[in-house]
Structures are given as C-alpha cells and as structure tokens.
Scaffold this motif. Structure first.
Motif, short mmCIF file in Angstrom:
data_model
loop_
_atom_site.label_atom_id
_atom_site.label_comp_id
_atom_site.label_asym_id
_atom_site.label_seq_id
_atom_site.Cartn_x
_atom_site.Cartn_y
_atom_site.Cartn_z
N SER A 14 0.82 -1.21 0.00
CA SER A 14 0.00 0.00 0.00
C SER A 14 0.86 1.27 0.00
CB SER A 14 -0.92 0.00 1.22
OG SER A 14 -0.15 0.01 2.40
N THR A 15 2.15 1.13 -0.32
CA THR A 15 3.07 2.27 -0.34
C THR A 15 3.42 2.65 -1.77
OG1 THR A 15 4.03 1.61 1.76
CG2 THR A 15 5.31 3.14 0.43
N LEU A 16 3.18 3.92 -2.10
CA LEU A 16 3.57 4.46 -3.39
C LEU A 16 4.87 5.22 -3.21
CD1 LEU A 16 3.02 5.21 -6.38
CD2 LEU A 16 1.77 7.20 -5.50
N ARG A 17 5.89 4.87 -3.98
CA ARG A 17 7.19 5.55 -3.93
C ARG A 17 7.40 6.29 -5.24
NH1 ARG A 17 12.22 4.57 -0.93
NH2 ARG A 17 13.94 5.49 -2.09
N ILE A 18 7.73 7.56 -5.13
CA ILE A 18 7.99 8.41 -6.29
C ILE A 18 9.44 8.85 -6.20
CG2 ILE A 18 7.35 10.55 -7.46
CD1 ILE A 18 4.66 10.24 -5.77
N GLU A 19 10.17 8.72 -7.32
CA GLU A 19 11.57 9.13 -7.35
C GLU A 19 11.80 10.10 -8.50
OE1 GLU A 19 14.04 5.66 -7.63
OE2 GLU A 19 13.56 5.04 -5.60
N VAL A 20 12.61 11.12 -8.23
CA VAL A 20 13.00 12.09 -9.25
C VAL A 20 14.52 12.16 -9.23
CG1 VAL A 20 12.88 14.49 -10.01
CG2 VAL A 20 10.90 13.42 -8.94
N ARG A 21 15.12 11.98 -10.41
CA ARG A 21 16.59 12.04 -10.49
C ARG A 21 17.01 13.40 -11.02
NH1 ARG A 21 17.37 5.89 -12.02
NH2 ARG A 21 16.89 5.21 -9.92
N LEU A 59 8.23 21.80 0.03
CA LEU A 59 7.27 22.13 1.08
C LEU A 59 6.01 21.28 0.88
CD1 LEU A 59 6.59 23.90 3.51
CD2 LEU A 59 5.70 25.60 1.91
N LEU A 60 5.58 21.13 -0.36
CA LEU A 60 4.43 20.27 -0.67
C LEU A 60 4.75 18.81 -0.37
CD1 LEU A 60 3.29 21.85 -4.03
CD2 LEU A 60 2.14 22.01 -1.82
N VAL A 61 5.94 18.37 -0.76
CA VAL A 61 6.33 16.98 -0.50
C VAL A 61 6.35 16.73 1.00
CG1 VAL A 61 8.24 15.32 -0.68
CG2 VAL A 61 7.64 16.75 -2.64
N GLU A 62 6.92 17.65 1.76
CA GLU A 62 6.98 17.52 3.23
C GLU A 62 5.58 17.36 3.84
OE1 GLU A 62 9.17 18.46 7.09
OE2 GLU A 62 9.80 17.68 5.18
N GLU A 63 4.62 18.11 3.31
CA GLU A 63 3.26 18.07 3.85
C GLU A 63 2.48 16.83 3.41
OE1 GLU A 63 1.68 20.14 6.04
OE2 GLU A 63 3.68 20.99 6.30
N LEU A 64 2.71 16.35 2.19
CA LEU A 64 1.89 15.27 1.64
C LEU A 64 2.48 13.87 1.81
CD1 LEU A 64 0.84 17.06 -1.66
CD2 LEU A 64 -0.54 16.76 0.41
N ALA A 65 3.80 13.77 1.86
CA ALA A 65 4.44 12.45 1.93
C ALA A 65 4.55 11.98 3.37
CB ALA A 65 5.82 12.52 1.30
N LEU A 111 26.37 8.49 -8.01
CA LEU A 111 27.68 8.74 -8.60
C LEU A 111 27.65 10.05 -9.40
CD1 LEU A 111 30.52 7.67 -8.97
CD2 LEU A 111 29.71 6.45 -11.00
N ILE A 112 26.57 10.24 -10.14
CA ILE A 112 26.34 11.49 -10.86
C ILE A 112 24.98 12.00 -10.43
CG2 ILE A 112 26.00 12.57 -13.11
CD1 ILE A 112 27.83 10.44 -14.28
N GLY A 113 24.93 13.05 -9.64
CA GLY A 113 23.67 13.65 -9.23
C GLY A 113 23.10 13.06 -7.96
N LYS A 114 21.76 13.04 -7.92
CA LYS A 114 21.06 12.57 -6.72
C LYS A 114 19.65 12.12 -7.11
CE LYS A 114 19.97 17.37 -5.90
NZ LYS A 114 20.86 17.99 -6.83
N THR A 115 19.04 11.33 -6.25
CA THR A 115 17.66 10.91 -6.40
C THR A 115 16.89 11.40 -5.17
OG1 THR A 115 18.28 8.95 -7.67
CG2 THR A 115 16.09 8.95 -6.65
N VAL A 116 15.82 12.15 -5.43
CA VAL A 116 14.93 12.59 -4.35
C VAL A 116 13.73 11.66 -4.41
CG1 VAL A 116 13.56 14.49 -3.43
CG2 VAL A 116 15.71 14.98 -4.63
N TRP A 117 13.36 11.09 -3.28
CA TRP A 117 12.24 10.14 -3.24
C TRP A 117 11.22 10.56 -2.18
CZ3 TRP A 117 11.42 7.88 1.42
CH2 TRP A 117 12.47 7.85 2.32
N ALA A 118 10.00 10.11 -2.39
CA ALA A 118 8.93 10.34 -1.43
C ALA A 118 8.04 9.11 -1.41
CB ALA A 118 8.11 11.57 -1.80
N GLU A 119 7.53 8.77 -0.23
CA GLU A 119 6.62 7.63 -0.08
C GLU A 119 5.31 8.09 0.55
OE1 GLU A 119 9.86 4.04 0.40
OE2 GLU A 119 8.73 4.67 2.15
#
Length: 64
Positions: A4-11, A38-44, A53-61
């Motif tokens: 029941s967990t939705l994980r969203i990732e943005v690279r 701010l929206l992610v903090e409130e909704l996730a 190695l190159i960049g980063k991945t921001v994720w929310a569940e």
C-alpha cells in the motif's frame, strides 16, 4: 508501488547542492520558485535524498 506504499523518485544530475525545504513565504512575498519540497513535506509520509555517482535521487513515499 509496494503493497500500500507508493514511492515516487526524481533524479537530478546536479550535484552542487542537496534539496532543502523552504520556509512558508509571507502572504505578500513574491512566490517565484523553490517551494516544491514544502508540498512533499506536507503530503508524503517519508522523503529523502540519495546521493548518486552522478547527481542525486529525491524520493517520497505515501501510504503504508
């Protein structure tokens, strides 16, 4: 989706800085950008950043 967990990732290939939550702007302040987390903090239920190695991945569940 896992159970029941939705994980969203943005690279993001940029490595100069890690994302941070901006404070809520004053009602009369210009609202140009930078309030997405701010929206992610409130909704996730959980969110974070994984340096790559190159960049980063921001994720929310949500859920679970």
């Amino acid at each position: 989706m896992t159970g029941s967990t939705l994980r969203i990732e943005v690279r993001d290939a940029r490595v100069e800085r890690l994302p941070t939550v901006c404070p809520v702007p004053e009602p009369d302040a210009p609202r140009e950008c930078g309030h997405g987390l701010l929206l992610v903090e409130e909704l996730a239920d959980r969110w974070g950043v994984v340096p790559e190695l190159i960049g980063k991945t921001v994720w929310a569940e949500v859920g679970g």
